[in-house]
Design a protein around this motif. Structure first.
Motif, PDB file in Angstrom:
ATOM      1  N   ASP A 101       0.808  -1.220   0.000  1.00  0.00           N
ATOM      2  CA  ASP A 101       0.000   0.000   0.000  1.00  0.00           C
ATOM      3  C   ASP A 101       0.842   1.272   0.000  1.00  0.00           C
ATOM      4  N   ASP A 104       4.232   3.099  -4.772  1.00  0.00           N
ATOM      5  CA  ASP A 104       3.523   3.754  -5.855  1.00  0.00           C
ATOM      6  C   ASP A 104       2.662   2.737  -6.596  1.00  0.00           C
ATOM      7  N   LYS A 105       1.479   3.154  -7.015  1.00  0.00           N
ATOM      8  CA  LYS A 105       0.535   2.222  -7.631  1.00  0.00           C
ATOM      9  C   LYS A 105       1.041   1.619  -8.931  1.00  0.00           C
ATOM     10  N   LEU A 139      -2.302  -4.460  -9.280  1.00  0.00           N
ATOM     11  CA  LEU A 139      -1.084  -3.671  -9.461  1.00  0.00           C
ATOM     12  C   LEU A 139      -0.449  -3.884 -10.841  1.00  0.00           C
TER      13      LEU A 139
END
Length: 207
Positions: A101, A104-105, A139
């Motif tokens: 979490d 970075d996405k 992700l």
């Protein structure tokens, strides 16, 4: 040189989670060496247990302290990832999920990933598929088909260990193939936004 980041979210010391992570990484290294007949890949270990407080702080503040920033950078800059978590309440540990979490996405986009998990009994084995794999799919990581779950019994009798060894070898071969077929560009890691630690940001307030 190929770099494999190995993330272990084990909470105990010693940890069966770390043991499984090490064996999965060794299997992938052996498969890569056999395929390429060249130098050994570089393996970088990231143990989350010592980073627990920094991960919690990052969840609360949005800023990463130096040790956590170094750990996330090691993962982002790798060519592949071995990620192993204990299973609690039919899901990966809170520590493992929190680490993902705070990243970075886009950090794991197209990253070849081998998933592993440990638990007390084989009843938890499907958590790999229904709890861990969907997170990495979100992700946009390139998760290999073979995931490896190791229950307590898998470390016991010789027959159970032989079966576990076979799953580990297959998973390592899968990751080696995925690395060779990966479309992840090394520039992608460099292009991710730089994360400043909280102390540096506070230091800038005096200017």
């Amino acid at each position: 040189m190929t770099t494999i980041a190995v993330v272990s979210a084990g909470l105990s010391e010693p940890s069966s989670t770390r043991l499984l992570a090490d064996r999965l990484a060794a299997s992938a290294v052996a498969a890569i060496e056999q395929d390429r007949r060249g130098g050994s890949p570089r393996v970088v270990h990231v143990d989350l247990r010592p980073l627990a407080h920094e991960i919690t702080d990052a969840m609360l503040t949005g800023f990463q302290a130096p040790a956590l920033a170094a750990a996330t950078a090691a993962v982002v800059e790798a060519d592949a990832l071995v990620f192993v978590s204990p299973i609690f309440t039919a899901g990966m540990s809170g520590l493992a999920k929190s680490f993902l979490d705070v990243m970075d996405k886009d950090a794991l986009a197209d990253m070849p990933v081998l998933l592993g998990a440990t638990g007390g009994t084989a009843r938890h084995s499907l958590a790999l598929e229904h709890a861990m794999r969907p997170v990495f799919a979100y992700l946009r990581a390139a998760v290999v088909p073979t995931g490896v779950f190791a229950a307590t019994d898998d470390w016991g009798t010789q027959g159970d260990q032989v079966a576990l060894d076979g799953r580990i070898r297959r998973a390592g071969t899968d990751l080696a193939w995925a690395i060779g077929a990966s479309r992840r560009s090394p520039q992608e890691a460099d292009a991710l936004p730089e994360v400043q630690d909280f102390a540096s940001l506070l230091g800038g307030l005096g200017h």
